[in-house]
Motif scaffolding. Structure first.
Motif, mmCIF file in Angstrom:
data_model
loop_
_atom_site.group_PDB
_atom_site.id
_atom_site.type_symbol
_atom_site.label_atom_id
_atom_site.label_comp_id
_atom_site.label_asym_id
_atom_site.label_seq_id
_atom_site.Cartn_x
_atom_site.Cartn_y
_atom_site.Cartn_z
ATOM 1 N N CYS A 194 0.813 -1.217 0.000
ATOM 2 C CA CYS A 194 0.000 0.000 0.000
ATOM 3 C C CYS A 194 0.846 1.267 0.000
ATOM 4 O O CYS A 194 0.393 2.310 -0.476
ATOM 5 C CB CYS A 194 -0.936 0.000 1.208
ATOM 6 N N ARG A 239 -10.212 -6.765 3.699
ATOM 7 C CA ARG A 239 -10.668 -6.144 4.953
ATOM 8 C C ARG A 239 -10.644 -7.161 6.086
ATOM 9 O O ARG A 239 -10.610 -8.373 5.868
ATOM 10 C CB ARG A 239 -12.095 -5.599 4.798
ATOM 11 N N ALA A 248 -13.257 -3.652 9.011
ATOM 12 C CA ALA A 248 -12.245 -2.624 9.260
ATOM 13 C C ALA A 248 -11.106 -2.749 8.245
ATOM 14 O O ALA A 248 -10.904 -3.809 7.655
ATOM 15 C CB ALA A 248 -11.699 -2.769 10.672
ATOM 16 N N TYR A 249 -10.381 -1.658 8.050
ATOM 17 C CA TYR A 249 -9.232 -1.706 7.154
ATOM 18 C C TYR A 249 -8.215 -2.713 7.681
ATOM 19 O O TYR A 249 -8.019 -2.848 8.894
ATOM 20 C CB TYR A 249 -8.579 -0.329 7.028
ATOM 21 N N ASP A 260 -3.241 0.275 8.593
ATOM 22 C CA ASP A 260 -3.320 1.735 8.526
ATOM 23 C C ASP A 260 -2.902 2.231 7.145
ATOM 24 O O ASP A 260 -3.467 3.206 6.623
ATOM 25 C CB ASP A 260 -2.414 2.365 9.594
ATOM 26 N N GLN A 296 -3.312 0.712 4.320
ATOM 27 C CA GLN A 296 -4.416 0.499 3.385
ATOM 28 C C GLN A 296 -5.418 1.649 3.483
ATOM 29 O O GLN A 296 -5.895 2.165 2.460
ATOM 30 C CB GLN A 296 -5.118 -0.823 3.678
ATOM 31 N N ASN A 297 -5.719 2.059 4.687
ATOM 32 C CA ASN A 297 -6.628 3.189 4.908
ATOM 33 C C ASN A 297 -6.081 4.451 4.236
ATOM 34 O O ASN A 297 -6.817 5.169 3.539
ATOM 35 C CB ASN A 297 -6.812 3.409 6.410
ATOM 36 N N GLN A 298 -4.805 4.729 4.427
ATOM 37 C CA GLN A 298 -4.188 5.916 3.833
ATOM 38 C C GLN A 298 -4.210 5.855 2.308
ATOM 39 O O GLN A 298 -4.489 6.857 1.639
ATOM 40 C CB GLN A 298 -2.746 6.044 4.316
ATOM 41 N N GLN A 307 -7.780 6.411 1.041
ATOM 42 C CA GLN A 307 -8.160 7.815 1.215
ATOM 43 C C GLN A 307 -7.531 8.686 0.138
ATOM 44 O O GLN A 307 -8.190 9.581 -0.414
ATOM 45 C CB GLN A 307 -7.737 8.303 2.606
#
Length: 223
Positions: A26, A51, A56-57, A60, A62-64, A67
């Motif tokens: 990521c 997921r 949930a992601y 972290d 992956q979330n970034q 986004q």
């Protein structure tokens, strides 16, 4: 006695565990930029779509990454990501969440995605500048389970990076470009006619046509 000193060409370290592999993959999306092209090969881009069981992601990073992609969706007038992705499985075979990631990436500026059927490909590559992330799966269709990160001291003349880059370019040239059609669905950039013309012009196409012409000529001679 003359001694020969071996120069280290770069540093490397192993990446183990699904979360560590996901985080490393990521980062190539998080840090994608117009100044350095990013090359990625994948089967289903599970770095971005996987997921936790509760939704949930996975990490972290992956979330970034998601986004950042969301912020760039529909900003097609600039080369924000400068990324080329080669998929070994067609997105029509993906689950909904996996397919949505590809759609969002196609809506971002500076992103080109192509598909090349290769069910036997076990390795996944991510390359930008002097950094190479190579991960592998134990079997076809399974998630990667181990990887290695290599960072070169001289990326402009590193034979290892050159080899992986050349392999990517060769496969990317053979692959079919994916776009979004007027309905927002994933489709081939070329029409069926253009794909046929491209195939006819290829070495394989010319060989097949040559064989057909030869057979037809033989039949005519026998009549």
């Amino acid at each position: 006695m003359e001694t020969v000193e071996k120069k280290q060409s770069g540093t490397s370290h192993l990446v183990e565990g699904l979360k560590a592999l996901n985080s490393e993959g990521c980062r190539f999306f998080i840090d994608a930029n117009p100044q350095q092209e990013t090359l990625i090969t994948s089967s289903r881009l599970r770095w971005l779509s996987i997921r936790e069981k509760k939704g949930a992601y996975f990490t972290d990073e992956q979330n970034q990454a998601l986004q950042r992609i969301a912020q760039l969706v529909d900003l097609t007038d600039a080369n924000h990501l400068n990324i080329r992705i080669l998929l070994y499985r067609h997105p029509r075979r993906y689950k909904r969440a996996e397919r949505d990631v590809v759609v969002d990436l196609l809506r971002c500026g500076g992103t080109e995605i192509r598909y090349l059927k290769n069910n036997d490909q076990l390795s996944r590559l991510a390359l930008r500048g002097g950094k190479l992330f190579l991960s592998t799966a134990a079997r076809t269709g399974e998630a990667v389970n181990q990887g290695i990160v290599y960072e070169s001291f001289s990326p402009a003349s590193d034979p290892l990076l050159e080899s992986f880059r050349a392999s990517f370019e060769a496969d990317f040239a053979k692959a079919k470009r994916l776009v979004l059609n007027k309905n927002g669905k994933i489709a081939y950039a070329d029409s069926t006619l253009r794909l046929f013309v491209r195939w006819v012009s290829s070495e394989k196409g010319l060989a097949v046509i040559g064989t057909i012409v030869g057979i037809v000529g033989l039949l005519i001679a026998l009549l």
